[in-house]
Design a protein around this motif. Structure first.
Motif, PDB file in Angstrom:
ATOM      1  N   VAL A   1       0.885  -1.087  -0.104  1.00 44.68           N
ATOM      2  CA  VAL A   1      -0.088   0.008  -0.103  1.00 44.68           C
ATOM      3  C   VAL A   1       0.925   1.317   0.085  1.00 44.68           C
ATOM      4  O   VAL A   1       2.067   1.024   0.235  1.00 44.68           O
ATOM      5  CB  VAL A   1      -0.770   0.199   1.196  1.00 44.68           C
ATOM      6  CG1 VAL A   1      -1.868  -1.133   1.030  1.00 44.68           C
ATOM      7  CG2 VAL A   1      -0.139  -0.115   2.343  1.00 44.68           C
ATOM      8  N   GLN A   2       0.238   2.406  -0.514  1.00 42.33           N
ATOM      9  CA  GLN A   2       1.038   3.762  -0.446  1.00 42.33           C
ATOM     10  C   GLN A   2       0.911   4.308   0.806  1.00 42.33           C
ATOM     11  O   GLN A   2       0.028   4.113   1.593  1.00 42.33           O
ATOM     12  CB  GLN A   2       0.387   4.555  -1.519  1.00 42.33           C
ATOM     13  CG  GLN A   2       0.778   4.095  -2.844  1.00 42.33           C
ATOM     14  CD  GLN A   2       0.290   4.826  -3.886  1.00 42.33           C
ATOM     15  OE1 GLN A   2      -0.614   5.758  -3.900  1.00 42.33           O
ATOM     16  NE2 GLN A   2       0.737   4.693  -5.388  1.00 42.33           N
TER      17      GLN A   2
ATOM     18  N   LEU B   1      -7.420  -6.096  12.465  1.00 44.36           N
ATOM     19  CA  LEU B   1      -6.751  -5.053  12.668  1.00 44.36           C
ATOM     20  C   LEU B   1      -7.224  -4.082  11.492  1.00 44.36           C
ATOM     21  O   LEU B   1      -6.508  -4.426  10.399  1.00 44.36           O
ATOM     22  CB  LEU B   1      -5.386  -5.367  12.750  1.00 44.36           C
ATOM     23  CG  LEU B   1      -4.311  -4.049  13.254  1.00 44.36           C
ATOM     24  CD1 LEU B   1      -4.984  -3.563  14.584  1.00 44.36           C
ATOM     25  CD2 LEU B   1      -2.987  -4.551  13.030  1.00 44.36           C
ATOM     26  N   GLN B   2      -7.679  -3.044  11.622  1.00 41.48           N
ATOM     27  CA  GLN B   2      -7.844  -1.836  10.675  1.00 41.48           C
ATOM     28  C   GLN B   2      -6.787  -0.814  10.773  1.00 41.48           C
ATOM     29  O   GLN B   2      -6.742  -0.304  11.905  1.00 41.48           O
ATOM     30  CB  GLN B   2      -9.302  -1.220  10.793  1.00 41.48           C
ATOM     31  CG  GLN B   2      -9.576   0.050   9.948  1.00 41.48           C
ATOM     32  CD  GLN B   2      -9.641  -0.517   8.438  1.00 41.48           C
ATOM     33  OE1 GLN B   2     -10.532  -1.549   8.152  1.00 41.48           O
ATOM     34  NE2 GLN B   2      -8.932  -0.126   7.420  1.00 41.48           N
ATOM     35  N   MET B   3      -5.908  -1.024   9.665  1.00 39.84           N
ATOM     36  CA  MET B   3      -4.675   0.241   9.718  1.00 39.84           C
ATOM     37  C   MET B   3      -5.196   1.249   8.953  1.00 39.84           C
ATOM     38  O   MET B   3      -5.278   0.956   7.465  1.00 39.84           O
ATOM     39  CB  MET B   3      -3.510  -0.528   9.297  1.00 39.84           C
ATOM     40  CG  MET B   3      -3.175  -1.785  10.126  1.00 39.84           C
ATOM     41  SD  MET B   3      -1.747  -2.617   9.855  1.00 39.84           S
ATOM     42  CE  MET B   3      -2.245  -3.347   8.086  1.00 39.84           C
ATOM     43  N   ASN B   4      -5.162   2.645   9.180  1.00 40.21           N
ATOM     44  CA  ASN B   4      -5.454   3.647   8.477  1.00 40.21           C
ATOM     45  C   ASN B   4      -4.039   4.605   8.450  1.00 40.21           C
ATOM     46  O   ASN B   4      -3.273   4.531   9.256  1.00 40.21           O
ATOM     47  CB  ASN B   4      -6.498   4.626   9.049  1.00 40.21           C
ATOM     48  CG  ASN B   4      -7.749   3.810   8.792  1.00 40.21           C
ATOM     49  OD1 ASN B   4      -8.149   2.988   7.848  1.00 40.21           O
ATOM     50  ND2 ASN B   4      -8.731   3.940   9.754  1.00 40.21           N
ATOM     51  N   SER B   5      -4.036   5.534   7.454  1.00 40.70           N
ATOM     52  CA  SER B   5      -2.872   6.474   7.551  1.00 40.70           C
ATOM     53  C   SER B   5      -1.674   5.957   7.894  1.00 40.70           C
ATOM     54  O   SER B   5      -0.524   6.286   8.604  1.00 40.70           O
ATOM     55  CB  SER B   5      -3.082   7.504   8.660  1.00 40.70           C
ATOM     56  OG  SER B   5      -4.317   8.300   8.248  1.00 40.70           O
ATOM     57  N   LEU B   6      -1.509   4.765   6.971  1.00 42.56           N
ATOM     58  CA  LEU B   6      -0.261   4.173   6.966  1.00 42.56           C
ATOM     59  C   LEU B   6       1.127   4.755   6.528  1.00 42.56           C
ATOM     60  O   LEU B   6       1.139   5.539   5.803  1.00 42.56           O
ATOM     61  CB  LEU B   6      -0.353   3.035   6.122  1.00 42.56           C
ATOM     62  CG  LEU B   6      -1.260   1.671   6.585  1.00 42.56           C
ATOM     63  CD1 LEU B   6      -1.769   0.528   5.695  1.00 42.56           C
ATOM     64  CD2 LEU B   6      -0.603   0.843   7.773  1.00 42.56           C
ATOM     65  N   LYS B   7       2.221   4.581   7.436  1.00 42.10           N
ATOM     66  CA  LYS B   7       3.588   5.109   7.226  1.00 42.10           C
ATOM     67  C   LYS B   7       4.390   3.887   6.808  1.00 42.10           C
ATOM     68  O   LYS B   7       4.397   2.851   7.223  1.00 42.10           O
ATOM     69  CB  LYS B   7       3.834   5.692   8.327  1.00 42.10           C
ATOM     70  CG  LYS B   7       2.980   6.606   9.104  1.00 42.10           C
ATOM     71  CD  LYS B   7       3.556   7.169  10.375  1.00 42.10           C
ATOM     72  CE  LYS B   7       2.375   8.490  11.129  1.00 42.10           C
ATOM     73  NZ  LYS B   7       2.905   8.932  12.305  1.00 42.10           N
TER      74      LYS B   7
ATOM     75  N   VAL C   1       4.603  -0.625   3.076  1.00 43.57           N
ATOM     76  CA  VAL C   1       4.020   0.605   2.954  1.00 43.57           C
ATOM     77  C   VAL C   1       5.004   1.306   2.164  1.00 43.57           C
ATOM     78  O   VAL C   1       6.281   1.888   2.626  1.00 43.57           O
ATOM     79  CB  VAL C   1       3.656   1.454   4.080  1.00 43.57           C
ATOM     80  CG1 VAL C   1       3.098   2.658   3.922  1.00 43.57           C
ATOM     81  CG2 VAL C   1       2.614   0.390   4.893  1.00 43.57           C
ATOM     82  N   SER C   2       4.921   1.631   1.103  1.00 44.29           N
ATOM     83  CA  SER C   2       6.046   2.327   0.102  1.00 44.29           C
ATOM     84  C   SER C   2       5.035   2.983  -1.191  1.00 44.29           C
ATOM     85  O   SER C   2       4.177   2.525  -1.676  1.00 44.29           O
ATOM     86  CB  SER C   2       6.980   1.338  -0.466  1.00 44.29           C
ATOM     87  OG  SER C   2       7.856   1.661  -1.452  1.00 44.29           O
TER      88      SER C   2
END
Length: 119
Positions: free
Chosen positions: A12-13, A81-87, A117-118
């Motif tokens: 994911v970006q 596990l909901q993951m938002n605003s990924l870094k 995340v990239s």
């Protein structure tokens, strides 16, 4: 056979979202606390989140608080596990775990699912 299987990982970006799932078979999760851990490349495994058996109590590491949400569906024998605003620093292999209670010993581990995340 007792088994925990994670799914939902992928590429994911930065700023994107992803939902991880962990489904159990061979036993029911109703009376256990459920946790998520992660291990970044070259780093030690760290605790990310934990949820009580009823789902009434949750906790998060400081690095993910406000961005990640843990939940469970005992009817489906599954934790999410909901993951938002990924870094980019969220990159790693994510593992679900069964605990007697949050902060207690882990009694079972999943095999892990990779999150990258990239851009």
């Amino acid at each position: 056979q007792l088994q925990l299987v994670e799914s939902g990982g992928g590429l994911v970006q930065p700023g994107g979202s992803l939902r991880l799932s962990c489904a159990a078979s061979g036993f029911t999760l109703d009376y256990y606390a459920l946790a998520w851990f992660r291990q970044a490349p070259g780093k030690e495994r760290e605790g990310v989140s934990c949820i009580s058996p009823s789902g009434g109590s949750t906790k998060y590491s400081d690095s993910v608080k406000g961005r990640f949400t843990i939940s469970r569906d005992n009817g489906k024998n599954t934790v999410y596990l909901q993951m938002n605003s990924l870094k980019p620093e969220d990159t790693g292999v994510y593992y679900c775990a069964v605990n007697n209670y949050c902060s207690g010993p882990t009694v079972a581990w999943g095999q892990g699912t990779r999150v990258t995340v990239s851009s």
